[in-house]
Design a protein around this motif. Structure first.
Motif, PDB file in Angstrom:
ATOM      1  N   PRO A  86     -59.440 -88.277  54.279  1.00 32.74           N
ATOM      2  CA  PRO A  86     -59.387 -88.119  52.815  1.00 32.74           C
ATOM      3  C   PRO A  86     -58.007 -88.497  52.277  1.00 32.74           C
ATOM      4  O   PRO A  86     -57.053 -88.662  53.035  1.00 32.74           O
ATOM      5  CB  PRO A  86     -59.686 -86.637  52.613  1.00 32.74           C
ATOM      6  CG  PRO A  86     -59.279 -85.983  53.902  1.00 32.74           C
ATOM      7  CD  PRO A  86     -59.531 -86.996  54.982  1.00 32.74           C
ATOM      8  N   TRP A  87     -57.929 -88.595  50.967  1.00 32.75           N
ATOM      9  CA  TRP A  87     -56.694 -89.092  50.336  1.00 32.75           C
ATOM     10  C   TRP A  87     -55.472 -88.257  50.687  1.00 32.75           C
ATOM     11  O   TRP A  87     -54.360 -88.775  50.743  1.00 32.75           O
ATOM     12  CB  TRP A  87     -56.869 -89.151  48.815  1.00 32.75           C
ATOM     13  CG  TRP A  87     -57.074 -87.802  48.173  1.00 32.75           C
ATOM     14  CD1 TRP A  87     -58.253 -87.176  47.923  1.00 32.75           C
ATOM     15  CD2 TRP A  87     -56.048 -86.908  47.721  1.00 32.75           C
ATOM     16  NE1 TRP A  87     -58.047 -85.946  47.350  1.00 32.75           N
ATOM     17  CE2 TRP A  87     -56.705 -85.763  47.209  1.00 32.75           C
ATOM     18  CE3 TRP A  87     -54.647 -86.959  47.699  1.00 32.75           C
ATOM     19  CZ2 TRP A  87     -56.003 -84.680  46.675  1.00 32.75           C
ATOM     20  CZ3 TRP A  87     -53.952 -85.875  47.178  1.00 32.75           C
ATOM     21  CH2 TRP A  87     -54.631 -84.764  46.670  1.00 32.75           C
ATOM     22  N   PHE A  88     -55.678 -86.949  50.918  1.00 30.55           N
ATOM     23  CA  PHE A  88     -54.538 -86.067  51.166  1.00 30.55           C
ATOM     24  C   PHE A  88     -54.103 -86.071  52.628  1.00 30.55           C
ATOM     25  O   PHE A  88     -53.106 -85.446  52.989  1.00 30.55           O
ATOM     26  CB  PHE A  88     -54.879 -84.625  50.750  1.00 30.55           C
ATOM     27  CG  PHE A  88     -56.094 -84.046  51.428  1.00 30.55           C
ATOM     28  CD1 PHE A  88     -56.026 -83.522  52.703  1.00 30.55           C
ATOM     29  CD2 PHE A  88     -57.323 -84.053  50.779  1.00 30.55           C
ATOM     30  CE1 PHE A  88     -57.138 -83.004  53.328  1.00 30.55           C
ATOM     31  CE2 PHE A  88     -58.449 -83.526  51.396  1.00 30.55           C
ATOM     32  CZ  PHE A  88     -58.356 -82.999  52.670  1.00 30.55           C
ATOM     33  N   ALA A  92     -54.271 -91.237  55.907  1.00 25.94           N
ATOM     34  CA  ALA A  92     -55.013 -92.028  54.922  1.00 25.94           C
ATOM     35  C   ALA A  92     -54.387 -93.408  54.699  1.00 25.94           C
ATOM     36  O   ALA A  92     -55.027 -94.433  54.932  1.00 25.94           O
ATOM     37  CB  ALA A  92     -55.125 -91.260  53.613  1.00 25.94           C
ATOM     38  N   LEU A  93     -53.141 -93.443  54.252  1.00 20.88           N
ATOM     39  CA  LEU A  93     -52.519 -94.723  53.935  1.00 20.88           C
ATOM     40  C   LEU A  93     -52.273 -95.588  55.172  1.00 20.88           C
ATOM     41  O   LEU A  93     -52.561 -96.795  55.166  1.00 20.88           O
ATOM     42  CB  LEU A  93     -51.223 -94.502  53.160  1.00 20.88           C
ATOM     43  CG  LEU A  93     -51.393 -94.019  51.710  1.00 20.88           C
ATOM     44  CD1 LEU A  93     -50.035 -93.778  51.072  1.00 20.88           C
ATOM     45  CD2 LEU A  93     -52.186 -95.041  50.895  1.00 20.88           C
ATOM     46  N   ASP A  95     -53.899 -95.669  57.896  1.00 18.80           N
ATOM     47  CA  ASP A  95     -55.101 -95.641  58.733  1.00 18.80           C
ATOM     48  C   ASP A  95     -55.191 -96.855  59.650  1.00 18.80           C
ATOM     49  O   ASP A  95     -55.474 -96.743  60.838  1.00 18.80           O
ATOM     50  CB  ASP A  95     -56.346 -95.573  57.837  1.00 18.80           C
ATOM     51  CG  ASP A  95     -57.644 -95.797  58.590  1.00 18.80           C
ATOM     52  OD1 ASP A  95     -57.983 -94.952  59.438  1.00 18.80           O
ATOM     53  OD2 ASP A  95     -58.325 -96.805  58.332  1.00 18.80           O
TER      54      ASP A  95
END
Length: 212
Positions: A86-88, A92-93, A95
């Protein structure tokens, strides 16, 4: 931007986990496919619980959260795994970079779960782009998992490229495709690799622990 091979491997891993069911063996000692799904979700969604894997005082909390996830419907668990961090999430970034080795190795954990660890294995044929992408995590993770190896290990591809040399002692060359070398560096078995070196040094390397 190119292919996000971490996402490709994630989807393929989840497909294999659905096909095998929740109680299939994996190469992760003591873990069935359900346990692997729970591990991946804690890693990406519950850093508070994942920390208990490394900090004993948090072990009870980790156990409680793990049991709550394990009690969920298996297909729901896999839906969450497939959706990615998930974004949090810390994953995430980055990945594409942080999750490629994780997804590839765990995909193979499922595919090889019922195999004889001492027997031969015919690996799947990897897309050239995936093989190329795996070189970076192989070099990084290999230094971490084999830095204290009792042999001076060189990882070499079948076309003669040396990707990494690490450890100390008698020289041993491990020859295999990039994917198989990555699995070897993580201590997985069976893997399709060949060894070049003195038998005693090869034996020491084979018995040495290779993991984070």
């Amino acid at each position: 931007m190119g292919v996000n091979w971490a996402q490709v491997e994630r989807r393929a891993m989840v497909e294999a986990m659905r096909r095998e069911g929740p109680d299939a063996p994996t190469l992760c000692t003591g873990w069935a496919t359900r346990d692997l799904a729970v591990h991946l979700l804690l890693r990406e969604r519950r850093p508070d619980a994942a920390a208990g894997m490394f900090l004993p005082p948090l072990g009870a909390w980790t156990g409680r959260v793990t049991r709550s996830y394990a009690a969920r419907d298996y297909d729901d668990l896999l839906d969450d795994v497939e959706s990615g961090p998930p974004w949090f999430s810390l994953f995430a970034l980055p990945d594409k970079y942080l999750n490629l080795a994780e997804m590839f190795v765990h995909h193979e954990d499922v595919l090889r779960g019922g195999a004889d660890p001492t027997g031969p294995w015919t690996p799947r044929e990897l897309a050239p782009g995936l093989s190329a992408a795996l070189e970076r995590p192989l070099k990084m993770m290999g230094r971490m998992t084999m830095g204290k190896s009792p042999a001076r290990v060189t990882l070499r591809t079948p076309d003669g490229r040396d990707l990494l040399t690490v450890g100390s002692g008698e020289p041993v060359t491990v020859v295999g495709t990039v994917g198989e070398l990555l699995l070897f560096a993580f201590g997985r078995a069976p893997v399709d690799v060949a060894f070049l070196g003195e038998p005693a040094a090869v034996a020491l390397l084979s018995m040495a622990r290779r993991s984070l």
